[in-house]
Motif scaffolding. Structure first.
Motif, short mmCIF file in Angstrom:
data_model
loop_
_atom_site.label_atom_id
_atom_site.label_comp_id
_atom_site.label_asym_id
_atom_site.label_seq_id
_atom_site.Cartn_x
_atom_site.Cartn_y
_atom_site.Cartn_z
N THR A 136 0.33 7.23 -7.62
CA THR A 136 -1.04 6.75 -7.85
C THR A 136 -0.88 6.68 -9.53
OG1 THR A 136 -1.27 9.02 -8.51
CG2 THR A 136 -1.85 8.19 -6.18
N ILE A 137 -2.13 5.91 -9.98
CA ILE A 137 -2.18 5.86 -11.44
C ILE A 137 -2.03 7.22 -12.23
CG2 ILE A 137 -3.87 5.05 -13.26
CD1 ILE A 137 -5.01 3.31 -11.49
N GLU A 138 -2.68 8.21 -11.91
CA GLU A 138 -2.41 9.60 -12.22
C GLU A 138 -1.01 9.94 -12.09
OE1 GLU A 138 -3.20 12.68 -14.55
OE2 GLU A 138 -4.59 11.12 -14.07
N THR A 195 -1.19 -5.51 -19.20
CA THR A 195 -1.42 -4.86 -17.73
C THR A 195 -1.21 -3.43 -17.81
OG1 THR A 195 -0.78 -7.08 -16.68
CG2 THR A 195 -0.82 -5.20 -15.37
N LEU A 196 -0.12 -3.24 -18.40
CA LEU A 196 0.40 -1.79 -18.42
C LEU A 196 -0.80 -0.85 -19.23
CD1 LEU A 196 2.30 0.39 -17.90
CD2 LEU A 196 3.49 -0.36 -20.07
N ARG A 224 -9.02 -0.26 -12.32
CA ARG A 224 -9.08 0.86 -11.24
C ARG A 224 -8.11 0.50 -9.94
NH1 ARG A 224 -12.89 4.31 -12.49
NH2 ARG A 224 -14.34 3.78 -14.09
N SER A 225 -8.04 -0.58 -9.75
CA SER A 225 -7.25 -0.94 -8.64
C SER A 225 -5.96 -1.93 -8.98
CB SER A 225 -8.05 -1.50 -7.54
OG SER A 225 -9.05 -0.64 -7.03
N PRO A 226 -4.91 -1.28 -9.58
CA PRO A 226 -3.78 -2.36 -9.84
C PRO A 226 -3.26 -3.02 -8.70
CG PRO A 226 -3.50 -0.20 -10.88
CD PRO A 226 -4.70 -0.31 -9.87
N ARG A 227 -2.57 -4.09 -8.82
CA ARG A 227 -1.83 -4.85 -7.84
C ARG A 227 -0.75 -3.89 -7.46
NH1 ARG A 227 0.01 -10.42 -10.08
NH2 ARG A 227 0.92 -10.40 -8.05
N THR A 280 2.36 -4.25 -9.42
CA THR A 280 2.63 -3.67 -10.53
C THR A 280 2.95 -2.21 -10.42
OG1 THR A 280 0.85 -5.06 -11.62
CG2 THR A 280 1.15 -2.93 -12.60
N LEU A 281 2.37 -1.56 -9.47
CA LEU A 281 2.57 -0.24 -8.95
C LEU A 281 4.02 0.20 -8.73
CD1 LEU A 281 -0.57 0.98 -7.50
CD2 LEU A 281 -0.22 1.23 -9.75
N GLU A 282 4.62 -0.80 -7.91
CA GLU A 282 5.86 -0.79 -7.43
C GLU A 282 6.85 -0.88 -8.53
OE1 GLU A 282 6.14 -3.70 -4.39
OE2 GLU A 282 5.50 -1.97 -2.48
#
Length: 277
Positions: free
Chosen positions: A2-4, A30-31, A40-43, A46-48
């Motif tokens: 998650t972002i957190e 982006t980062l 609030r909802s990154p691709r 991006t998270l991977e």
């Protein structure tokens, strides 16, 4: 992640923005938006990419790609102790220390066990799991089918097959799946030199080495494309060293292009998922 969790791991590992940009390939803007909460909802991609850098115990020995000439012994100083059955091979030939073994020693090893030789260090290889074999076998099957359908000059291979990666007497690896487009590299007992494409299927005993040590070795040797397949996460990381070290992240449901096939081959693992346990 998650972002957190990304924020927390960044703080724990002490990464700067510049380091995360360089290692993950995520653009700075982006980062910054992800970390600040502006996005609030990154691709998923991006998270991977961020998770691939942050989802590990520590930050020791993890350059995304080792620069040519960089001291790999210093970068990967602790890689040997975390492979195989959980410990490095303890002098299987009796008289030499790790780092001193050669091709002659490797060829003299008993046939009832598998080893790899990297920069003079011998690594004992544990037996693969059924998931490992399902994935490696399916990838080989898809690559061979494509090569034959399109009459490609490139030839896929599957482990165990020795690859004398650096054309010296200190490194012999056995990648899970191989594509070699130069018939002259096949000298019978082994492939001599860096193949065009290599793939490794992760397992608990090989994960660190495939993600870190082999990544640098393959890049520096001249491999053009490297796939890392994760059976647990059902993801594929694709490094295209021939394309400015581009990195792409895929799931098993994606159509994954094989760069060295010049657009002729793609692989999708979705039909395989029902057989994984």
């Amino acid at each position: 992640m998650t972002i957190e969790e990304i924020r927390e791991r960044k703080r724990e590992l002490g990464y700067s923005i510049d380091e995360l940009v360089r290692l993950s390939g995520v653009p700075r803007g982006t980062l910054q938006k992800v970390l600040s909460g502006a996005t609030r909802s990154p691709r998923r991609q991006t998270l991977e990419r961020l998770a691939a850098v942050l989802d590990r115990p520590d930050r020791s020995g993890y350059p995304a790609c080792i620069a040519p000439g960089e001291d790999q012994a210093a970068v990967f100083h602790d890689a040997a102790a975390s492979y195989g059955s959980g410990a490095e091979a303890d002098s299987p030939l009796g008289n030499k220390e790790q780092g001193e073994y050669t091709l002659e020693d490797y060829l003299a090893l008993p046939d009832d066990k598998r080893y790899e030789l990297i920069d003079g260090v011998l690594y004992e290889m544990s037996s693969p799991t059924s998931n490992h074999q399902e994935i490696a076998g399916y990838l080989y099957y898809r690559l061979m089918s494509c090569a034959e359908d399109h009459h490609m000059p490139c030839r896929p291979y599957i482990a165990p097959l020795d690859v004398q990666l650096d054309k010296d007497n200190r490194t012999i690896v056995q990648p899970d799946v191989i594509i070699c487009c130069d018939p002259g590299m096949n000298i019978g007992p082994r492939l001599f030199g860096a193949p065009d494409f290599l793939a490794e299927v992760l397992s608990p005993s090989t994960k660190r080495r495939d993600l870190y040590l082999k990544l640098g070795k393959y890049r520096n040797a001249g491999v053009r494309e490297y796939w890392i397949l994760d059976p647990d996460k059902q993801t594929v990381i694709v490094y295209r060293f021939c394309d400015d070290d581009a990195i792409d992240f895929y799931s098993f449901d994606d159509d994954i292009p094989v760069a060295v096939s010049q657009g002729l081959c793609t692989v999708n693992f979705s039909n395989l998922k029902q057989w994984l346990i």
